[in-house]
Design a protein around this motif. Structure first.
Motif, mmCIF file in Angstrom:
data_model
loop_
_atom_site.group_PDB
_atom_site.id
_atom_site.type_symbol
_atom_site.label_atom_id
_atom_site.label_comp_id
_atom_site.label_asym_id
_atom_site.label_seq_id
_atom_site.Cartn_x
_atom_site.Cartn_y
_atom_site.Cartn_z
ATOM 1 N N LYS A 124 0.735 -1.270 -0.203
ATOM 2 C CA LYS A 124 0.056 -0.148 0.073
ATOM 3 C C LYS A 124 0.830 1.379 -0.129
ATOM 4 C CE LYS A 124 -4.173 -1.780 2.361
ATOM 5 N NZ LYS A 124 -5.201 -1.823 3.341
ATOM 6 N N LYS A 125 1.950 1.358 0.877
ATOM 7 C CA LYS A 125 2.881 2.484 0.997
ATOM 8 C C LYS A 125 3.552 2.684 -0.470
ATOM 9 C CE LYS A 125 6.563 4.509 3.635
ATOM 10 N NZ LYS A 125 7.255 3.998 4.851
ATOM 11 N N ARG A 127 2.459 1.842 -3.294
ATOM 12 C CA ARG A 127 1.302 1.927 -4.449
ATOM 13 C C ARG A 127 1.445 0.867 -5.164
ATOM 14 N NH1 ARG A 127 3.563 7.189 -3.897
ATOM 15 N NH2 ARG A 127 4.505 7.065 -5.922
ATOM 16 N N CYS A 128 1.384 -0.309 -4.870
ATOM 17 C CA CYS A 128 1.380 -1.593 -5.701
ATOM 18 C C CYS A 128 0.453 -2.479 -5.253
ATOM 19 C CB CYS A 128 2.807 -2.273 -5.908
ATOM 20 S SG CYS A 128 3.722 -2.624 -4.445
ATOM 21 N N SER A 130 -2.807 -2.514 -5.301
ATOM 22 C CA SER A 130 -3.947 -2.499 -6.262
ATOM 23 C C SER A 130 -3.887 -3.663 -7.315
ATOM 24 C CB SER A 130 -4.131 -1.323 -7.108
ATOM 25 O OG SER A 130 -3.210 -0.930 -7.940
ATOM 26 N N GLU A 176 8.535 8.525 -9.727
ATOM 27 C CA GLU A 176 8.024 8.132 -8.735
ATOM 28 C C GLU A 176 8.811 7.133 -7.994
ATOM 29 O OE1 GLU A 176 4.518 6.151 -9.994
ATOM 30 O OE2 GLU A 176 3.173 8.076 -10.190
#
Length: 263
Positions: A124-125, A127-128, A130, A176
């Motif tokens: 989650k931190k 951003r993977c 999902s 990113e």
């Protein structure tokens, strides 16, 4: 505290010198960009640091221990340029990240709820999360690299070594990626050694430059980099371009970056 100290390190392949009389220290909290042309010895230096190549001459210390006596490899994370992880492996992104916890397991112990919780939190931190249930082989290059980074740092290593980790990423994904690395350095005080060709991408994040071409051309802070005769001499006409870019990004603090002294 020094994370690593390299003294009088030299290395040769089949009689050809790859590294000669390398001496430098990596302090806790450093974020170092390792620069140099192809064949300059960057990857060889990393492999020697990690004990993946046998030392021939010189000394390497890690966390105060000689390389021969160092065993706390869980404190070091390594993301190589060309990962040995098969890109078509039949595992989910979640399973790949969780593999990073294997070094904490003894015997045949299986993953537990805490391991799963830690994996989810990190994904989650970064951003993977999902795409945690997607097969690794179905992910884009940028998504795969983000997953591999998560696997590398899930044990919260104190020293992170990255060998050109952004080569498979587009410009947006690279930005990113480097922001994530920078956050680790700032918030976790993770020491980082980053091999890169792209000074324009990392210049605003790192605090030191190490320029290598079989021997150390330059090692020091951004302030020193912008004011270094060694850098000017080595890069020649390209020097001004490098320093102009750092100045444009607001990362070169020297007041005379655009002066006639640097050409």
């Amino acid at each position: 505290m020094n994370i690593s100290e390299i003294k009088n390190l030299s290395f040769s392949y089949t009689g050809q010198t790859v590294l000669k009389d390398i001496n430098f220290k990596i302090a806790e909290g450093d974020y170092i960009a390792l620069l140099g042309p192809n064949g300059s010895g960057k990857t060889t230096l990393i492999k020697l640091l990690l004990g993946l190549l046998p030392s021939q001459k010189g000394k390497i210390n890690l966390f105060g221990n000689t390389l021969q006596k160092f065993h706390a490899w869980q404190n070091i994370g390594y993301l190589e340029q060309k990962t040995t992880t098969p890109r078509n492996m039949p595992m989910t992104a979640f399973a790949v990240v969780r593999l990073g916890l294997l070094s904490t397991k003894k015997g045949l112990k299986l993953f537990n709820k805490e391991d799963n919780k830690k994996t989810i939190s990190l994904m989650k931190k970064l951003r993977c999360y999902s795409y945690k249930d997607k097969l690794f082989s179905e992910l884009s290059g940028g998504q795969q690299q983000r997953v591999l980074l998560a696997r590398t740092i899930i044990n919260e290593p104190k020293f992170l070594i990255l060998d050109e980790p952004s080569t498979a990423l587009d410009s947006s994904s690279r930005e990113e990626f480097f922001e994530i690395i920078s956050t680790l350095n700032e918030e976790k005080k993770t020491t980082i050694l980053l091999v890169t060709h792209d000074i324009s991408q990392v210049g605003k994040y790192v605090n030191k430059f190490l320029v290598l071409d079989k021997q150390i051309i330059f090692y020091g802070s951004k302030e020193e980099f912008c004011d270094s005769k060694e850098v000017t001499s080595y890069f020649g006409p390209y020097t001004q371009h490098l320093i102009d870019h750092l100045h444009t990004e607001g990362t070169c603090p020297m007041p005379h970056c655009h002066s006639e002294e640097v050409k």
